[in-house]
Scaffold this active site. Sequence first.
Site, PDB file in Angstrom:
ATOM      1  N   ARG A   1       1.456   0.728  15.209  1.00  0.00           N
ATOM      2  CA  ARG A   1       1.095   0.572  13.799  1.00  0.00           C
ATOM      3  C   ARG A   1       1.523  -0.814  13.332  1.00  0.00           C
TER       4      ARG A   1
ATOM      5  N   HIS B   1      15.239  11.872  12.865  1.00  0.00           N
ATOM      6  CA  HIS B   1      14.011  11.922  13.666  1.00  0.00           C
ATOM      7  C   HIS B   1      13.141  10.681  13.458  1.00  0.00           C
ATOM      8  N   HIS B   2      13.495   9.851  12.494  1.00  0.00           N
ATOM      9  CA  HIS B   2      12.783   8.572  12.363  1.00  0.00           C
ATOM     10  C   HIS B   2      13.427   7.509  13.237  1.00  0.00           C
TER      11      HIS B   2
ATOM     12  N   LYS C   1       5.617  29.657   4.343  1.00  0.00           N
ATOM     13  CA  LYS C   1       4.729  29.336   3.220  1.00  0.00           C
ATOM     14  C   LYS C   1       3.271  29.530   3.609  1.00  0.00           C
TER      15      LYS C   1
ATOM     16  N   TRP D   1       7.193  -0.493   4.436  1.00  0.00           N
ATOM     17  CA  TRP D   1       7.787   0.088   3.222  1.00  0.00           C
ATOM     18  C   TRP D   1       9.233   0.473   3.470  1.00  0.00           C
TER      19      TRP D   1
ATOM     20  N   GLU E   1      12.654  12.424   0.622  1.00  0.00           N
ATOM     21  CA  GLU E   1      11.555  11.874  -0.160  1.00  0.00           C
ATOM     22  C   GLU E   1      10.205  12.461   0.253  1.00  0.00           C
TER      23      GLU E   1
ATOM     24  N   HIS F   1      13.719  10.957   4.300  1.00  0.00           N
ATOM     25  CA  HIS F   1      13.159  12.246   4.669  1.00  0.00           C
ATOM     26  C   HIS F   1      13.072  13.217   3.491  1.00  0.00           C
TER      27      HIS F   1
ATOM     28  N   TYR G   1       9.618  15.338   1.367  1.00  0.00           N
ATOM     29  CA  TYR G   1       9.506  16.689   0.808  1.00  0.00           C
ATOM     30  C   TYR G   1       9.371  16.655  -0.699  1.00  0.00           C
TER      31      TYR G   1
ATOM     32  N   HIS H   1       0.851  -1.207   0.000  1.00  0.00           N
ATOM     33  CA  HIS H   1       0.000   0.000   0.000  1.00  0.00           C
ATOM     34  C   HIS H   1       0.881   1.251   0.000  1.00  0.00           C
TER      35      HIS H   1
ATOM     36  N   ASP I   1       8.844  21.637 -25.852  1.00  0.00           N
ATOM     37  CA  ASP I   1       8.634  20.308 -25.287  1.00  0.00           C
ATOM     38  C   ASP I   1       9.625  20.167 -24.146  1.00  0.00           C
TER      39      ASP I   1
ATOM     40  N   SER J   1      13.870   5.699 -13.343  1.00  0.00           N
ATOM     41  CA  SER J   1      12.854   6.537 -13.979  1.00  0.00           C
ATOM     42  C   SER J   1      12.835   7.938 -13.358  1.00  0.00           C
ATOM     43  N   SER J   2      12.893   7.977 -12.021  1.00  0.00           N
ATOM     44  CA  SER J   2      12.854   9.281 -11.352  1.00  0.00           C
ATOM     45  C   SER J   2      14.063  10.120 -11.702  1.00  0.00           C
TER      46      SER J   2
ATOM     47  N   THR K   1       8.389  26.372   6.573  1.00  0.00           N
ATOM     48  CA  THR K   1       7.051  25.906   6.216  1.00  0.00           C
ATOM     49  C   THR K   1       6.010  26.908   6.687  1.00  0.00           C
TER      50      THR K   1
ATOM     51  N   SER L   1       0.358  27.342  -4.663  1.00  0.00           N
ATOM     52  CA  SER L   1       0.774  28.728  -4.887  1.00  0.00           C
ATOM     53  C   SER L   1       0.263  29.281  -6.214  1.00  0.00           C
TER      54      SER L   1
HETATM   55  C1  HEA Z   1       0.579   9.069  -0.453  1.00  0.00           C
HETATM   56  C2  HEA Z   1       0.552   8.130   0.338  1.00  0.00           C
HETATM   57  C3  HEA Z   1      -0.630   7.478   0.974  1.00  0.00           C
HETATM   58  C4  HEA Z   1      -1.984   7.573   0.723  1.00  0.00           C
HETATM   59  C5  HEA Z   1      -2.687   8.410  -0.315  1.00  0.00           C
HETATM   60  C6  HEA Z   1      -2.635   6.706   1.652  1.00  0.00           C
HETATM   61  C7  HEA Z   1      -4.016   6.520   1.713  1.00  0.00           C
HETATM   62  C8  HEA Z   1      -4.664   5.760   2.678  1.00  0.00           C
HETATM   63  N1  HEA Z   1      -4.061   5.033   3.673  1.00  0.00           N
HETATM   64 FE1  HEA Z   1      -2.057   4.804   3.966  1.00  0.00          FE
HETATM   65  N2  HEA Z   1      -0.066   4.591   4.257  1.00  0.00           N
HETATM   66  C9  HEA Z   1       0.944   5.252   3.597  1.00  0.00           C
HETATM   67  C10 HEA Z   1       0.762   6.177   2.584  1.00  0.00           C
HETATM   68  C11 HEA Z   1      -0.469   6.540   2.045  1.00  0.00           C
HETATM   69  N3  HEA Z   1      -1.697   6.095   2.440  1.00  0.00           N
HETATM   70  C12 HEA Z   1       2.222   4.880   4.125  1.00  0.00           C
HETATM   71  C13 HEA Z   1       3.582   5.413   3.676  1.00  0.00           C
HETATM   72  C14 HEA Z   1       1.986   3.941   5.130  1.00  0.00           C
HETATM   73  C15 HEA Z   1       3.014   3.237   6.029  1.00  0.00           C
HETATM   74  C16 HEA Z   1       3.212   1.836   5.605  1.00  0.00           C
HETATM   75  C17 HEA Z   1       4.099   1.089   6.508  1.00  0.00           C
HETATM   76  O1  HEA Z   1       3.810   1.035   7.718  1.00  0.00           O
HETATM   77  O2  HEA Z   1       5.090   0.539   6.028  1.00  0.00           O
HETATM   78  C18 HEA Z   1       0.525   3.797   5.191  1.00  0.00           C
HETATM   79  C19 HEA Z   1      -0.124   2.979   6.114  1.00  0.00           C
HETATM   80  C20 HEA Z   1      -1.489   2.992   6.326  1.00  0.00           C
HETATM   81  C21 HEA Z   1      -2.120   2.399   7.453  1.00  0.00           C
HETATM   82  C22 HEA Z   1      -1.416   1.700   8.620  1.00  0.00           C
HETATM   83  C23 HEA Z   1      -1.264   0.271   8.327  1.00  0.00           C
HETATM   84  C24 HEA Z   1      -0.509  -0.397   9.395  1.00  0.00           C
HETATM   85  O3  HEA Z   1       0.243   0.237  10.131  1.00  0.00           O
HETATM   86  O4  HEA Z   1      -0.668  -1.611   9.477  1.00  0.00           O
HETATM   87  C25 HEA Z   1      -3.469   2.598   7.305  1.00  0.00           C
HETATM   88  C26 HEA Z   1      -4.503   2.148   8.251  1.00  0.00           C
HETATM   89  O5  HEA Z   1      -5.507   2.697   8.372  1.00  0.00           O
HETATM   90  C27 HEA Z   1      -3.654   3.329   6.080  1.00  0.00           C
HETATM   91  C28 HEA Z   1      -4.882   3.724   5.565  1.00  0.00           C
HETATM   92  C29 HEA Z   1      -5.033   4.493   4.434  1.00  0.00           C
HETATM   93  C30 HEA Z   1      -6.332   4.866   3.917  1.00  0.00           C
HETATM   94  C31 HEA Z   1      -7.653   4.461   4.481  1.00  0.00           C
HETATM   95  C32 HEA Z   1      -6.088   5.652   2.813  1.00  0.00           C
HETATM   96  C33 HEA Z   1      -7.155   6.272   1.949  1.00  0.00           C
HETATM   97  O6  HEA Z   1      -6.829   7.595   1.706  1.00  0.00           O
HETATM   98  C34 HEA Z   1      -7.327   5.529   0.688  1.00  0.00           C
HETATM   99  C35 HEA Z   1      -8.561   5.990  -0.052  1.00  0.00           C
HETATM  100  C36 HEA Z   1      -9.065   4.863  -0.887  1.00  0.00           C
HETATM  101  C37 HEA Z   1      -9.082   4.854  -2.207  1.00  0.00           C
HETATM  102  C38 HEA Z   1      -8.656   5.967  -3.021  1.00  0.00           C
HETATM  103  C39 HEA Z   1      -9.469   3.607  -2.922  1.00  0.00           C
HETATM  104  C40 HEA Z   1     -10.729   3.667  -3.676  1.00  0.00           C
HETATM  105  C41 HEA Z   1     -11.038   2.263  -4.005  1.00  0.00           C
HETATM  106  C42 HEA Z   1     -12.259   1.813  -4.217  1.00  0.00           C
HETATM  107  C43 HEA Z   1     -13.430   2.678  -4.183  1.00  0.00           C
HETATM  108  C44 HEA Z   1     -12.455   0.384  -4.455  1.00  0.00           C
HETATM  109  C45 HEA Z   1     -12.535   0.097  -5.888  1.00  0.00           C
HETATM  110  C46 HEA Z   1     -11.343  -0.695  -6.202  1.00  0.00           C
HETATM  111  C47 HEA Z   1     -10.823  -0.818  -7.404  1.00  0.00           C
HETATM  112  C48 HEA Z   1     -11.385  -0.195  -8.621  1.00  0.00           C
HETATM  113  C49 HEA Z   1      -9.547  -1.602  -7.568  1.00  0.00           C
HETATM  114  N4  HEA Z   1      -2.433   3.551   5.507  1.00  0.00           N
HETATM  115  C1  HEA Z   2       4.584  14.797   2.619  1.00  0.00           C
HETATM  116  C2  HEA Z   2       5.064  14.148   3.574  1.00  0.00           C
HETATM  117  C3  HEA Z   2       5.542  14.674   4.902  1.00  0.00           C
HETATM  118  C4  HEA Z   2       5.761  15.963   5.348  1.00  0.00           C
HETATM  119  C5  HEA Z   2       5.587  17.260   4.602  1.00  0.00           C
HETATM  120  C6  HEA Z   2       6.208  15.833   6.704  1.00  0.00           C
HETATM  121  C7  HEA Z   2       6.547  16.926   7.498  1.00  0.00           C
HETATM  122  C8  HEA Z   2       7.062  16.823   8.768  1.00  0.00           C
HETATM  123  N1  HEA Z   2       7.267  15.666   9.473  1.00  0.00           N
HETATM  124 FE1  HEA Z   2       6.781  13.791   8.891  1.00  0.00          FE
HETATM  125  N2  HEA Z   2       6.547  11.904   8.174  1.00  0.00           N
HETATM  126  C9  HEA Z   2       6.096  11.544   6.941  1.00  0.00           C
HETATM  127  C10 HEA Z   2       5.741  12.406   5.925  1.00  0.00           C
HETATM  128  C11 HEA Z   2       5.855  13.789   5.996  1.00  0.00           C
HETATM  129  N3  HEA Z   2       6.243  14.507   7.064  1.00  0.00           N
HETATM  130  C12 HEA Z   2       6.024  10.120   6.823  1.00  0.00           C
HETATM  131  C13 HEA Z   2       5.562   9.343   5.600  1.00  0.00           C
HETATM  132  C14 HEA Z   2       6.443   9.603   8.043  1.00  0.00           C
HETATM  133  C15 HEA Z   2       6.495   8.155   8.507  1.00  0.00           C
HETATM  134  C16 HEA Z   2       7.445   7.291   7.803  1.00  0.00           C
HETATM  135  C17 HEA Z   2       7.344   5.899   8.334  1.00  0.00           C
HETATM  136  O1  HEA Z   2       7.858   5.642   9.441  1.00  0.00           O
HETATM  137  O2  HEA Z   2       6.742   5.046   7.655  1.00  0.00           O
HETATM  138  C18 HEA Z   2       6.777  10.755   8.868  1.00  0.00           C
HETATM  139  C19 HEA Z   2       7.278  10.644  10.153  1.00  0.00           C
HETATM  140  C20 HEA Z   2       7.732  11.715  10.893  1.00  0.00           C
HETATM  141  C21 HEA Z   2       8.474  11.580  12.108  1.00  0.00           C
HETATM  142  C22 HEA Z   2       8.909  10.264  12.761  1.00  0.00           C
HETATM  143  C23 HEA Z   2       7.847   9.730  13.601  1.00  0.00           C
HETATM  144  C24 HEA Z   2       8.194   8.403  14.123  1.00  0.00           C
HETATM  145  O3  HEA Z   2       8.333   7.455  13.351  1.00  0.00           O
HETATM  146  O4  HEA Z   2       8.347   8.305  15.334  1.00  0.00           O
HETATM  147  C25 HEA Z   2       8.740  12.851  12.550  1.00  0.00           C
HETATM  148  C26 HEA Z   2       9.493  13.168  13.775  1.00  0.00           C
HETATM  149  O5  HEA Z   2      10.074  14.161  13.896  1.00  0.00           O
HETATM  150  C27 HEA Z   2       8.171  13.766  11.571  1.00  0.00           C
HETATM  151  C28 HEA Z   2       8.239  15.161  11.661  1.00  0.00           C
HETATM  152  C29 HEA Z   2       7.821  16.017  10.653  1.00  0.00           C
HETATM  153  C30 HEA Z   2       7.964  17.473  10.738  1.00  0.00           C
HETATM  154  C31 HEA Z   2       8.503  18.266  11.889  1.00  0.00           C
HETATM  155  C32 HEA Z   2       7.497  17.960   9.551  1.00  0.00           C
HETATM  156  C33 HEA Z   2       7.484  19.422   9.152  1.00  0.00           C
HETATM  157  O6  HEA Z   2       7.959  19.594   7.844  1.00  0.00           O
HETATM  158  C34 HEA Z   2       6.140  20.058   9.289  1.00  0.00           C
HETATM  159  C35 HEA Z   2       6.220  21.562   9.212  1.00  0.00           C
HETATM  160  C36 HEA Z   2       4.879  22.245   9.175  1.00  0.00           C
HETATM  161  C37 HEA Z   2       4.288  22.908  10.177  1.00  0.00           C
HETATM  162  C38 HEA Z   2       4.878  22.981  11.535  1.00  0.00           C
HETATM  163  C39 HEA Z   2       2.953  23.560  10.007  1.00  0.00           C
HETATM  164  C40 HEA Z   2       2.929  24.940   9.413  1.00  0.00           C
HETATM  165  C41 HEA Z   2       3.723  25.923  10.176  1.00  0.00           C
HETATM  166  C42 HEA Z   2       3.228  27.024  10.786  1.00  0.00           C
HETATM  167  C43 HEA Z   2       1.795  27.391  10.724  1.00  0.00           C
HETATM  168  C44 HEA Z   2       4.217  27.911  11.449  1.00  0.00           C
HETATM  169  C45 HEA Z   2       4.122  28.063  12.921  1.00  0.00           C
HETATM  170  C46 HEA Z   2       4.359  26.782  13.601  1.00  0.00           C
HETATM  171  C47 HEA Z   2       5.110  26.591  14.705  1.00  0.00           C
HETATM  172  C48 HEA Z   2       6.042  27.564  15.260  1.00  0.00           C
HETATM  173  C49 HEA Z   2       4.958  25.297  15.429  1.00  0.00           C
HETATM  174  N4  HEA Z   2       7.571  13.043  10.581  1.00  0.00           N
HETATM  175 CU   LIG Z   3      11.107  12.619   8.187  1.00  0.00          CU
END
Ligand code: HEA
Ligand code: HEA
Ligand SMILES: [Cu+2]
Lengths: 279, 281, 525
Positions: C450, C302-303, C331, C142, C255, C253, C257, C77, C106, C169-170, C328, C268
Amino acid sequence: MKKLRVIAGAIAASLPALALAGYDVNIPAPKTPISMQIYGLHMEILWVCLAIFVVVFGVMFYSLFAHRKSKGAVAANFHENHLVEVIWTLIPFVILAVIAFPATRTVLAMKDASNPDMTIKVTAYQWKWQYDYLNDGVKLYATLSTPRDQIGSPEEHGKITNEHYLLETDNNVVVPVGKKIRLLITANDVIHGWYVPQLGVNQYGIPGFIKDTWFQANEAGIYRGQCSQICGKEHGYMPIVVEAKSPEDYAAWVKEQKAKQAEAAQPADKVSMADTTAR
Amino acid sequence: MSSSSTHDVYYVPAPSKWPVVGSTALFLLAIGFVSLLHFGKTQAYVLLAAGFATLTYMLFGWFGNVISESESGKYNAQVDASFRWSMGWFIFSEVMFFAAFFGALFYARQMSVPLLGDVDNQLLWPGFKPDWPSMGPYNATEFHPMSAWGLPAINTMLLLTSGVTVTWAHWAIKKNDRTQLVLGLAATVALGLIFLFCQMTEYGEAAFSLATGVYGATFFMLTGFHGFHVSLGTLMLIVILARSLKGHFTPEHHFAFEAVSWYWHFVDVVWLGLFVFVYWL
Amino acid sequence: MEAAHAHAHDDHHHAPAGIGRYFTTTNHKDIGSMYMWFSLIMFFVGGFMALVIRAELFQPGIQIVNPDVFNQLTTIHALVMIFGAVMPAFVGYANWQIPLMVGASDMAFARMNNWSFWLMPPAAALLVGSFLVPGGAAGSGWTLYPPLSIQGGISVDMTILAVHIMGASSIMGSINIITTILNMRAPGMTLMRMPMFVWTWLITAYLLIAVMPVLAGAVTMLLTDRHFGTHFFNAAGGGDPTMFMHIFWFFGHPEVYIMILPAFGIISHIIPTFARKPLFGYASMVYATASIALLSFIVWGHHMFTVGMPAAGNLFFMYATMLIAVPTGVKVFNWIATLWKGSITFETPMLFAIGFVSLFTIGGFSGLVLAVTPVDITLHNTYYVVAHFHYVLFSGAIFSIMGGAYYWLPKWTGHMYDETLGKVHFWLTAISFNITFFPQHFLGLAGMPRRIPDYAPQFTEFNQISSIGAFLLGFSQLLFLYVVIKCIRGGVKAEAKAWEGAEGLEWTVPSPAPYHTFETPPAFH
Ligand code: HEA
Ligand code: HEA
Ligand SMILES: [Cu+2]
Ligand code: CUA
């Protein structure tokens, strides 16, 4: 259902009320000096974030409301203002510094495992825990004790009746109250995580390495946690149950364990780390 | 920057089958490789062979297209600039690829091996001494790491010299001196081949293997990946040499040559890193 | 899209008719469309897996899938959503929009562009197809941490190779995008006058080139550890599983961003358009984007607060991570200042943009909570983290993708989409999204780990709410599919400048944009 009522109440109440509505929506009651600090830190950050959210989005929603085209708003044409931009860069910076300060103290405190009263070595396996009391010579294994036939479709097996479903073990880790306990955590196959929220401990066990951490339970009681790092099929089924007892009760428990151990002198645990890590 | 001094049009190639052919090749190679690891060998070899054949077909076809487009003057100055940007960024991506493996080496030397020998870890690995080079605490035995001052030092000289010869060729191309161009390139190719030969010899003589703990792993991963790049670079040089013999390139228009020489210098610099951190220190 | 055009040039061949043209095309619009369709399909595939996960988590006990399959679903997923849905969607937008926005005929390397796309289907086949091989798909999460991923079977190798191919590809796609931006801008368009979307992609492409090779290196070492006897990640040989985490998160990380910077770019554009007011601080937006990108390289730890780094390591990564909130914030404040005193209307793209700003900020705040090391100790690998990243990924990345789709559909198809249905889609999505993921914060705070298929009964209610929300959310997306198809097949004719407040070169060409645009560079003022 009590919980449903809590949820209904929580949803009706506003967001800040949610955080206080009970432990069901917050970190469970902290029971060690460190977890209390964690709890406090979390509340502090939560409030700060909520305040920022209210201010910032107050402005945004006001603008969305007041400056609608349908209300005849005409677009102004201003942009760039250095003063404003500097201010909104500096203020968050200051807020962050204010958060970072106490957080730093806690980090230093939780990393300081020196001068423990006792040391327990924790070894994780797929899917059980081994505890070696290095000072008292007790050794035990802890595995999930929820009966297997409860896991599975509730339709087939009836409702889950077990109060501590999935959060109970055959042998609990018993520790004395009020003592600084150092944990040496490792694993024997894959990475696991020793995680008990109320004790403020979450530490990976990494195969082949010893990592240390510590806790000091200030209140007698039973603290439950789970493996926090995915470790294969039964990752969801390796709970941790820590029982904190008065030092006297603890001493009695140690005696009892030793007697048991002497009885069944276990010859079979000569398996060393290396045998399973090496391939 | 965007040059509009040339009013001609930026060349956009015609639809081409090569991308899909290339993807097919990689797909075949991937499933062939998975089969090699897990299933019957025959089937794997068939898939791999098909993959390599398809890849070769694609490379010849695609580069053939590019070369003929280039030679027929379709690439204006702006296209040339595009090629320069892209080669630069491509080399940057390669730098980061090597960085991952260098990171592994530094991590092993500075973090994991010392940690394994620290006080707490004596519980798990009694008596382990965390000296580098190390094959780790499990059945740690004496082994002879590769010394820097035999073949590796010679290899360093070879590559440094090849950097000079390729620059010589570049100088020649700018002067339109075809003889020296060919000589310089031929010398570079020769040096590359000798380097590869020495590297093979060194591998043959190595008293340890890929499986000799983290030392063996980082050693062979870094030198092997580098060797692979030298092989590619040599192949590219051979192509450039062949094209020079056919009379391709002009003093103004020879980016293919420059790209390959950039690449060659990059491989050279990486080797210096290897020499210092893998062999010497 | 077959509109005749005046400047047919020798080298601009008309595509062969029929579906076959997509295999060989060198046209950025064709390739962009393919990327977008691919992304939408993968979104449904990955979403389908999420729905199975949520169905299993509807109540305690094992009902639908066994624990092994559950882990596999979680892993695939995430990989499908990240590499199959979000990234290709942004690359698709880049393909369509960047040449239009900078006034290029292009992409710089039109033929290689097609290869970047056509590498994706084989990679997806390896990834999703791995469910069918003996032993099932990779089930290590993942993040593919060893030694668990070393225990896995055939599918882990397929996943590794899929990652290699997607990485290639990327990298090719990014080189193409960077080169197009740096070398093919219309005369007069200096760097500091480029549209924001172009800027964010320039920086994103830089991040991609910097970190995809590192991921490739990490999985290569995994592969050799699995099959060729190396000990990179094995203590017995002097290696360390933690080393994999460091290398993985050095990629991981940046990634995240990569998945949010182009989203910032899209937002924007949408906000100024519907506030009818220029972006408040263009220059500070550019600097903020660059700062986020640079900071993203030094926060990976931080992970890993729970792996047992020394205190100094934890502190460094905590401070660095917290710092990211500053740019951030810049922004977010800029967007709000852009709205201020605008003349605001609420078409669907604008609704998604506003939803983005509010909900992404919630995700940012929960990120900040996690950034504080001691708090992360108690929340690491709980559903709080799951809530955090779905807020930034779904209400961040996906909202911007949907907003962007509504915003540019008129340019792509030549028709206006159905505004009413679009609004319904927004409200259904926004509401059900919050139902799905808001309760997960509570689950995480209460300590639900999780990646578990079964949980203690005290977590039941919030899980049920979340699962119901997920199904609503999933099925709401079918409406999006319907709106898109309806828009392609017909609708009110779109003007060249489809939105009253829209600015930029792309709005000067007819809608739909002709097959070839800007064959001679336009004038840019
Ligand atoms: C961009 C990234 C992205 C997006 C969009 C989503 C979307 C969603 N994610 Fe997920 N998710 C991740 C990135 C993302 N996730 C990541 C990185 C993890 C961590 C994995 C890990 O632990 O390693 C995670 C893990 C994760 C978990 C934790 C699993 C676990 O720890 O065991 C859960 C549980 O609720 C969850 C739920 C969902 C749900 C409900 C949506 C919903 O938004 C989805 C909405 C549903 C649809 C858009 C589908 C529509 C389908 C139909 C209507 C059926 C028809 C079907 C066909 C035609 C084939 N996600
Ligand atoms: C698009 C993806 C995305 C983005 C943008 C971010 C943004 C941020 N993430 Fe997140 N993060 C993930 C995707 C993302 N993350 C994913 C996928 C994981 C889990 C991976 C995995 O384990 O599977 C994760 C996990 C993750 C962890 C690890 C958690 C754990 O496993 O224990 C942490 C810990 O520091 C973290 C921190 C942050 C912070 C500080 C930001 C900051 O960039 C956020 C900054 C934004 C704001 C703060 C809000 C706007 C700001 C204001 C309005 C200004 C004023 C605010 C203050 C002064 C507070 N992220
Ligand atoms: Cu991170
Ligand atoms: Cu042990 Cu998860």
